[in-house]
Design an enzyme around this catalytic site. Sequence first.
Site, short mmCIF file in Angstrom:
data_model
loop_
_atom_site.label_atom_id
_atom_site.label_comp_id
_atom_site.label_asym_id
_atom_site.label_seq_id
_atom_site.Cartn_x
_atom_site.Cartn_y
_atom_site.Cartn_z
N GLU A 76 -4.87 13.27 9.40
CA GLU A 76 -5.89 12.90 8.43
C GLU A 76 -7.08 12.39 9.22
OE1 GLU A 76 -6.47 9.66 4.85
OE2 GLU A 76 -5.67 9.05 6.78
N HIS A 123 -2.10 12.37 -2.25
CA HIS A 123 -1.58 11.14 -2.88
C HIS A 123 -2.65 10.09 -3.10
CE1 HIS A 123 -1.71 10.54 1.39
NE2 HIS A 123 -1.59 9.23 1.20
N ASP A 124 -3.87 10.36 -2.63
CA ASP A 124 -4.96 9.40 -2.81
C ASP A 124 -5.92 9.91 -3.89
OD1 ASP A 124 -4.09 7.62 -0.78
OD2 ASP A 124 -4.99 8.89 0.75
N HIS A 170 -2.28 0.72 12.08
CA HIS A 170 -2.08 -0.69 11.74
C HIS A 170 -0.60 -0.92 11.45
CE1 HIS A 170 -3.26 1.80 8.22
NE2 HIS A 170 -2.15 1.27 7.71
N ASP A 227 -1.63 9.32 10.01
CA ASP A 227 -2.53 8.60 9.13
C ASP A 227 -3.75 8.09 9.91
OD1 ASP A 227 -2.76 7.33 6.44
OD2 ASP A 227 -2.74 5.47 7.58
N ASP A 246 0.86 -1.18 0.00
CA ASP A 246 0.00 0.00 0.00
C ASP A 246 0.90 1.23 0.00
OD1 ASP A 246 -2.01 1.86 0.19
OD2 ASP A 246 -2.44 1.49 2.32
N GLN A 262 -3.14 -5.28 6.52
CA GLN A 262 -2.85 -4.19 7.45
C GLN A 262 -3.63 -4.37 8.76
OE1 GLN A 262 -4.04 -1.23 4.56
NE2 GLN A 262 -1.96 -0.43 4.37
C1 NOJ Z 1 -4.71 6.89 4.37
C2 NOJ Z 1 -3.60 7.12 3.39
O1 NOJ Z 1 -3.71 8.42 2.87
C3 NOJ Z 1 -3.74 6.06 2.31
O2 NOJ Z 1 -2.84 6.29 1.26
C4 NOJ Z 1 -3.53 4.70 2.94
O3 NOJ Z 1 -3.78 3.70 1.97
C5 NOJ Z 1 -4.47 4.47 4.12
N1 NOJ Z 1 -4.54 5.61 5.00
C6 NOJ Z 1 -4.03 3.28 4.94
O4 NOJ Z 1 -2.87 3.58 5.65
#
Ligand code: NOJ
Length: 548
Positions: free
Chosen positions: A242, A311-312, A103, A200, A60, A168
Amino acid sequence: MSDRWYSKAVVYCLDIDTFADSNGDGVGDIPGLIGRLDYLSRLGVNCIWLNPIHPTPNRDDGYDVADFYNVDPRLGTLGDFAELLHQAENRGIKVIIDLVVNHTSDQHPWFQSARSSPDSPYRDWFVWSETEPSDRKQGMVFPGEQDETWSYDRTAKQWFYHRFYKFQPDLNIKNPEVREEIKKICAFWLQLGVAGFRMDAVPFIIEETEPGNPNSPKDFGYLTELRQHVQWRKSDAVLLAEANVEPADLVTFFGDEGGSSNRIHMLFDFMLNAKMILALAREDPEPIIDGLRDTPKLPAGGQWATFLRNHDEIDLSRLTAEQRADVFAKFGPEKEEQLYGRGIRRRLAPMLGNDRRRLELAYALQFSLRGTPVLRYGEEIGMGDDLALNGRDAIRTPMQWNRLANAGFSTADPKDLIRPVVTDDGYGYETVNVTHQRHDPSSLLSWFERMIRTLREAPEVGNGSCTHVDVPAPRTLLVHRADDTTGTMLFLHNLGPDEVRIDLSSLEGDAEQPNDVLADSEYPEPDKLDDLSVSGYGYRWIRLRRGI
Ligand code: NOJ
């Protein structure tokens, strides 16, 4: 920078593995990043947020950590990291790192030990259930890529909880040893010299998960505990979290009800992000005006972090179905441009049709709104995406430095690159790259440098109040202002294609010697404010007053 440095920061987010490769193995690394610090310094950013840097099976993009106390050997060594901190500090740049402690990776020794025996000292570090939880198929974050939140582990002969992917497993925040270990991880990196953490998945970290209860209680007290610990270790360290939850629920993340900010210093403003995107799609600032009006008042010291692209995927889940449909229609009509039914997996330049006016407008808008702006690498040169890559990887392609092989990112054989560089017509590295734009004063990169410099001279933006100026205005025009003791800035952003005019003479009492400090083109000096024009997709940042 002062102890509340974060409210005057411009944050640049990058993933070391796609930024610059110094040893030609196809993966970006820390020495590569060190070599580019002068570039970041010239751009004007004063804080870098690094996506996860730890050893990882990388299923991930590093958000599956296998060792919290080390650096992924693909990126370099702890020694390289210490050198990075030193070199960044020399240039007045702070470094914050991703703290991913909701995680671990399932390959982490803690989880391997935990699953191996009920007597393992780490068994209770994770979240187990002996029977199949009834909410096993609820609460998935990645629909389509993730089927469940509880999976059966044959070795442990129990079900384990994972809010994200199956690989995770969630840490158990109820366990005092886990709580202490997270503090130790923070202390370790602070001791090395990081300026703080991008935390995160914070709402999930503090979730006291109960099998069968999809609305398990949250332990906000842990955030107070962690903040205290972090602050004792480094008084000006910052937690940037976040927490993509309803706005009304956000205040609790900043602090407890007494009104002091004693938990998270700074939260990403996901709601404003979605509203900015909606406003750009509809060419109507109304959603931003709503957003500014409806946001709860923050405890003293609390700060928002604004962003257009991270980044998402661009997450539109907080919009109504109708609003979301409008955004999809405009910015991501094709299925391959969408993700998880709620988001867009494109970069901003392709979303805006590579239209320079609209790109400037979008970023001028983001950087002028309340809070600390966060910029994703490559956006400053208008990089494109690669929709042939899986899911969120579409916008995680290597940085485009120049027109040499592999965009100057790496000397490796192209087949060994971490991800292919973008080569398509409009956005390929031969056209879109740093070197090309660096020499061109009219480039997007040069514009970003100017815009960030202007912002750095306007501490009231980010630090002060940010309010919508509620006067009769053309439908496409957003008028807002930033005020504090250092002065007042007035902002006009025209989200539509046609020129508009506005009478702002009601603000003349606040204006000493108004002048344009940043604009899409040259306008007559705004000596009086009674007839201001703004071109189609244009913007004007007008200094009204300079205070102390
Ligand atoms: C949020 C992060 O921005 C994302 O990229 C990640 O896949 C998930 N949390 C899990 O850590």
